[in-house]
Design an enzyme around this catalytic site. Sequence first.
Site, short mmCIF file in Angstrom:
data_model
loop_
_atom_site.label_atom_id
_atom_site.label_comp_id
_atom_site.label_asym_id
_atom_site.label_seq_id
_atom_site.Cartn_x
_atom_site.Cartn_y
_atom_site.Cartn_z
N LYS A 189 -33.90 25.48 -16.65
CA LYS A 189 -32.60 25.64 -16.84
C LYS A 189 -32.32 24.88 -18.10
CE LYS A 189 -31.40 25.90 -11.96
NZ LYS A 189 -30.67 25.27 -10.88
N TYR A 223 -27.32 34.73 -9.53
CA TYR A 223 -26.85 33.85 -8.61
C TYR A 223 -25.57 34.60 -7.64
CZ TYR A 223 -28.79 29.61 -10.41
OH TYR A 223 -29.72 28.69 -10.82
N ASN A 250 -30.14 20.28 -12.09
CA ASN A 250 -31.32 20.17 -11.15
C ASN A 250 -32.47 20.66 -11.86
OD1 ASN A 250 -31.05 22.59 -10.51
ND2 ASN A 250 -30.66 21.99 -8.20
N HIS A 293 -35.09 26.54 -11.56
CA HIS A 293 -34.80 27.37 -10.71
C HIS A 293 -36.16 27.98 -10.09
CE1 HIS A 293 -33.38 30.94 -8.37
NE2 HIS A 293 -34.22 31.72 -9.00
N GLU A 311 -35.49 38.91 -8.86
CA GLU A 311 -35.21 38.19 -10.13
C GLU A 311 -36.22 38.54 -11.26
OE1 GLU A 311 -35.35 34.38 -8.32
OE2 GLU A 311 -33.45 34.60 -7.20
P1 DAT Z 1 -32.16 26.03 -5.21
O1 DAT Z 1 -31.82 26.20 -6.72
O2 DAT Z 1 -32.56 25.15 -4.56
O3 DAT Z 1 -32.68 27.66 -4.73
P2 DAT Z 1 -29.28 27.21 -4.16
O4 DAT Z 1 -29.80 28.49 -4.29
O5 DAT Z 1 -28.80 26.66 -2.91
O6 DAT Z 1 -30.54 26.01 -4.61
O7 DAT Z 1 -28.23 26.58 -5.20
C1 DAT Z 1 -28.37 27.51 -6.58
C2 DAT Z 1 -28.01 26.40 -7.41
O8 DAT Z 1 -26.63 26.03 -7.34
C3 DAT Z 1 -28.47 25.08 -7.13
O9 DAT Z 1 -29.94 24.61 -8.00
C4 DAT Z 1 -27.53 23.83 -7.74
C5 DAT Z 1 -26.19 24.65 -7.66
N1 DAT Z 1 -25.79 24.01 -6.57
C6 DAT Z 1 -26.09 24.00 -4.98
N2 DAT Z 1 -25.34 23.62 -4.26
C7 DAT Z 1 -24.73 23.02 -4.94
C8 DAT Z 1 -23.32 22.09 -4.67
N3 DAT Z 1 -22.91 21.68 -3.46
N4 DAT Z 1 -22.56 21.62 -5.55
C9 DAT Z 1 -22.86 21.89 -7.01
N5 DAT Z 1 -23.94 22.76 -7.14
C10 DAT Z 1 -24.82 23.19 -6.20
MG MG Z 2 -31.71 29.40 -4.65
#
Ligand code: DAT
Ligand code: MG
Length: 132
Positions: free
Chosen positions: A9, A49, A112, A115, A126
């Site tokens: 990212k 997303y 973080n 992805h 994707e």
């Molecule tokens: P991952 O990236 O581990 O697959 P995800 O698909 O649940 O996680 O979420 C996508 C992204 O959205 C994640 O990398 C960071 C953001 N995100 C997830 N939960 C969040 C939260 N509670 N607050 C802020 N950003 C969040």
């Molecule tokens: Mg995810």
Amino acid sequence: MERTFILVKPDGVKRGLVGNIVSRFESKGFHLAQAKLISIDQSLAETHYAEHAARPFFGDLVSFITSGPSFAMVWEGDGAVKNARSLIGKTNPADAEPGTIRGDFALSVESNIVHGSDSPENADREIGLFFH
Ligand code: DAT
Ligand code: MG
């Protein structure tokens, strides 16, 4: 051979972590199939997303992922999706183990670093979005 989609990212690219992250996937034994630097636009961000469209953080997530260049990759290997998620670590870096990418390099869930696809079906979706 199973494939997964991995994205460094904008925070990871800005911090100069692309090489370190590529090296971890290489060292694990994955094969790099495709890679490119890409500036993700609003439309691609919202499609990528889409599953999170109703979440309160969606706007910030789209702003963040469009804030600068990202580095998109396709990695191949046995159990690529699950094994890559293990290398990446838990979504919230506060919970991610040391030795994982998020555990080693990140402090907040909003930034973080990386992805990784969460299923082979989403990996195909994707990869189709980013490499076509
Ligand atoms: P991952 O990236 O581990 O697959 P995800 O698909 O649940 O996680 O979420 C996508 C992204 O959205 C994640 O990398 C960071 C953001 N995100 C997830 N939960 C969040 C939260 N509670 N607050 C802020 N950003 C969040
Ligand atoms: Mg995810």
